[in-house]
Motif scaffolding. Structure first.
Motif, PDB file in Angstrom:
ATOM      1  N   TYR A 124       0.809  -1.212   0.000  1.00  0.00           N
ATOM      2  CA  TYR A 124       0.000   0.000   0.000  1.00  0.00           C
ATOM      3  C   TYR A 124       0.844   1.266   0.000  1.00  0.00           C
ATOM      4  O   TYR A 124       0.296   2.363  -0.063  1.00  0.00           O
ATOM      5  CB  TYR A 124      -0.947  -0.011   1.207  1.00  0.00           C
ATOM      6  CG  TYR A 124      -1.889  -1.195   1.156  1.00  0.00           C
ATOM      7  CD1 TYR A 124      -3.097  -1.114   0.477  1.00  0.00           C
ATOM      8  CD2 TYR A 124      -1.536  -2.411   1.731  1.00  0.00           C
ATOM      9  CE1 TYR A 124      -3.949  -2.202   0.401  1.00  0.00           C
ATOM     10  CE2 TYR A 124      -2.381  -3.506   1.662  1.00  0.00           C
ATOM     11  CZ  TYR A 124      -3.584  -3.398   0.992  1.00  0.00           C
ATOM     12  OH  TYR A 124      -4.418  -4.487   0.904  1.00  0.00           O
ATOM     13  N   ILE A 125       2.162   1.126   0.080  1.00  0.00           N
ATOM     14  CA  ILE A 125       3.034   2.294  -0.031  1.00  0.00           C
ATOM     15  C   ILE A 125       2.995   2.798  -1.472  1.00  0.00           C
ATOM     16  O   ILE A 125       3.123   2.023  -2.417  1.00  0.00           O
ATOM     17  CB  ILE A 125       4.464   1.938   0.390  1.00  0.00           C
ATOM     18  CG1 ILE A 125       4.504   1.606   1.881  1.00  0.00           C
ATOM     19  CG2 ILE A 125       5.431   3.070   0.075  1.00  0.00           C
ATOM     20  CD1 ILE A 125       5.843   1.153   2.385  1.00  0.00           C
ATOM     21  N   GLY A 126       2.818   4.097  -1.647  1.00  0.00           N
ATOM     22  CA  GLY A 126       2.674   4.674  -2.979  1.00  0.00           C
ATOM     23  C   GLY A 126       1.231   4.930  -3.355  1.00  0.00           C
ATOM     24  O   GLY A 126       0.964   5.626  -4.333  1.00  0.00           O
ATOM     25  N   GLN A 224       0.524   3.097 -19.723  1.00  0.00           N
ATOM     26  CA  GLN A 224      -0.370   3.051 -18.561  1.00  0.00           C
ATOM     27  C   GLN A 224       0.366   2.650 -17.283  1.00  0.00           C
ATOM     28  O   GLN A 224      -0.262   2.355 -16.269  1.00  0.00           O
ATOM     29  CB  GLN A 224      -1.511   2.051 -18.811  1.00  0.00           C
ATOM     30  CG  GLN A 224      -2.639   2.595 -19.678  1.00  0.00           C
ATOM     31  CD  GLN A 224      -2.239   2.696 -21.128  1.00  0.00           C
ATOM     32  OE1 GLN A 224      -1.683   1.755 -21.683  1.00  0.00           O
ATOM     33  NE2 GLN A 224      -2.522   3.823 -21.739  1.00  0.00           N
ATOM     34  N   SER A 225       1.673   2.671 -17.297  1.00  0.00           N
ATOM     35  CA  SER A 225       2.454   2.296 -16.116  1.00  0.00           C
ATOM     36  C   SER A 225       2.788   3.541 -15.310  1.00  0.00           C
ATOM     37  O   SER A 225       3.511   4.420 -15.781  1.00  0.00           O
ATOM     38  CB  SER A 225       3.748   1.576 -16.523  1.00  0.00           C
ATOM     39  OG  SER A 225       3.455   0.399 -17.245  1.00  0.00           O
ATOM     40  N   THR A 226       2.234   3.624 -14.085  1.00  0.00           N
ATOM     41  CA  THR A 226       2.511   4.758 -13.207  1.00  0.00           C
ATOM     42  C   THR A 226       3.627   4.466 -12.229  1.00  0.00           C
ATOM     43  O   THR A 226       4.093   5.363 -11.533  1.00  0.00           O
ATOM     44  CB  THR A 226       1.247   5.141 -12.420  1.00  0.00           C
ATOM     45  OG1 THR A 226       0.768   3.987 -11.711  1.00  0.00           O
ATOM     46  CG2 THR A 226       0.156   5.642 -13.359  1.00  0.00           C
ATOM     47  N   ARG A 227       4.045   3.188 -12.156  1.00  0.00           N
ATOM     48  CA  ARG A 227       5.165   2.805 -11.294  1.00  0.00           C
ATOM     49  C   ARG A 227       6.014   1.781 -12.016  1.00  0.00           C
ATOM     50  O   ARG A 227       5.502   0.836 -12.623  1.00  0.00           O
ATOM     51  CB  ARG A 227       4.660   2.191  -9.981  1.00  0.00           C
ATOM     52  CG  ARG A 227       3.968   3.148  -9.047  1.00  0.00           C
ATOM     53  CD  ARG A 227       3.558   2.452  -7.769  1.00  0.00           C
ATOM     54  NE  ARG A 227       4.702   1.937  -7.022  1.00  0.00           N
ATOM     55  CZ  ARG A 227       4.598   1.193  -5.930  1.00  0.00           C
ATOM     56  NH1 ARG A 227       3.419   0.854  -5.454  1.00  0.00           N
ATOM     57  NH2 ARG A 227       5.674   0.774  -5.301  1.00  0.00           N
ATOM     58  N   ALA A 228       7.312   1.991 -11.960  1.00  0.00           N
ATOM     59  CA  ALA A 228       8.214   1.020 -12.560  1.00  0.00           C
ATOM     60  C   ALA A 228       8.394  -0.149 -11.605  1.00  0.00           C
ATOM     61  O   ALA A 228       8.290   0.001 -10.389  1.00  0.00           O
ATOM     62  CB  ALA A 228       9.561   1.668 -12.856  1.00  0.00           C
TER      63      ALA A 228
END
Length: 305
Positions: A124-126, A224-228
């Motif tokens: 849940y971090i981020g 559509q990738s908001t986090r690598a």
């Protein structure tokens, strides 16, 4: 003194002495065994995820914002996030409810469990806070937006900012080494009208010019990738979504129509400078109408605003 009185006194003294001996014997006896203490009934506890501090909407959750808290198992809501160390029994259907009502309750509980249920804090971090959460309040799915959920980008945007996408390629995105969260400059390359230079054989080639139109802007997403991924070194995509101010979105739209845009990756040590457009957007000419007027047989074109 009369003999009868003397006899009574002697009998009383002997009785007192006998009573004293009996009391002394009882005092030297074995102590009575203490009564067994009644067992104290303890309620089983589970660990649920709560807010470690007051969290405002738009806040991106970090490690220090979350904490595990002991919670009575029989009071754990299916929407709470647990650490999975203590099994949570399913709550029975209400008495008097029919089979349909019981099945509906079971489906709701199952859906709530899938929405939250057990998990690690790192899962849940981020995430971004959607509604205010008070310190010590359990974290529930409806109050946060996790990466990949619908509405995540709108919640992740800073207040007053806008998200705008531009087309990119491997070459125009620093070989794919630009990741979500990085800072970039936007470089515009245009073809100069009428510009040419002589080359071998008398052929001509158009001249191009490039300039930085935006600097130090945040990359919100690649495709559509908001986090690598944790081990991702590069992300190859066809679009890059940037976080810009409303007035900068106008300039970026104009730049997209003028020529080719490229992204220049900035160093982490060079992200504290000014951010935004490096030039003002051009004013858009208002639409005008032309009217043909005949005066003395001669036509005249009059332009009206």
């Amino acid at each position: 003194m009369k003999p009868a009185r003397i006899a009574v006194i002697c009998i009383a003294a002997v009785s007192a002495l006998g009573l004293a001996l009996v009391v002394r014997a009882m005092g030297n006896g074995e102590p009575a065994a203490p009564a067994a203490a009644a067992p104290v009934e303890t309620r089983p506890m589970a660990k649920i995820l709560v807010a470690a501090k007051n969290l405002e909407p738009g806040k991106r959750l970090a490690e220090a914002d979350l904490a595990w808290k002991d919670w009575p198992v029989d009071e754990v809501n299916p929407a709470f996030i647990t650490d999975g160390s203590t099994p949570i029994p399913a709550k029975p259907a209400p008495e008097g409810a029919g089979e349909k009502a019981g099945a509906a309750v079971e489906r709701v509980a199952e859906a709530a469990g899938q929405m939250a249920g057990p998990g690690a804090k790192s899962d849940y971090i981020g995430s971004v806070v959607r509604e205010p959460i008070l310190a010590g309040e359990p974290i529930v799915g409806r109050k946060i937006v996790r990466a990949g959920d619908s509405g995540y980008l709108a919640a992740y945007l800073e207040p007053g900012m806008r998200a705008m996408a531009i087309a990119v390629t491997v070459e125009s995105a620093a070989g794919g080494f630009i990741l979500p969260g990085d800072r970039v400059d936007v470089v515009l390359t245009v073809q100069n009208e009428g510009g040419s230079s002589a080359v071998e054989g008398g052929a001509t080639t158009a001249k191009y010019s490039s300039a930085t139109v935006m600097q130090n802007v945040k990359v919100l997403a690649i495709d559509q990738s908001t986090r690598a991924g944790d081990d991702a070194q590069a992300v190859v995509g066809a679009t890059a979504t940037l976080e810009v101010r409303p007035q900068d979105a106008v300039l970026l739209a104009q730049a997209k129509s003028e020529g080719e845009l490229s992204l220049s990756l900035r160093s982490y040590a060079d992200t504290a400078g000014p951010s935004g457009a490096t030039r003002a957007p051009r004013a858009v000419a208002s639409a005008s109408r032309s009217v043909r007027v005949y005066r003395g047989g001669e036509p005249e074109v009059v332009t009206t605003p």
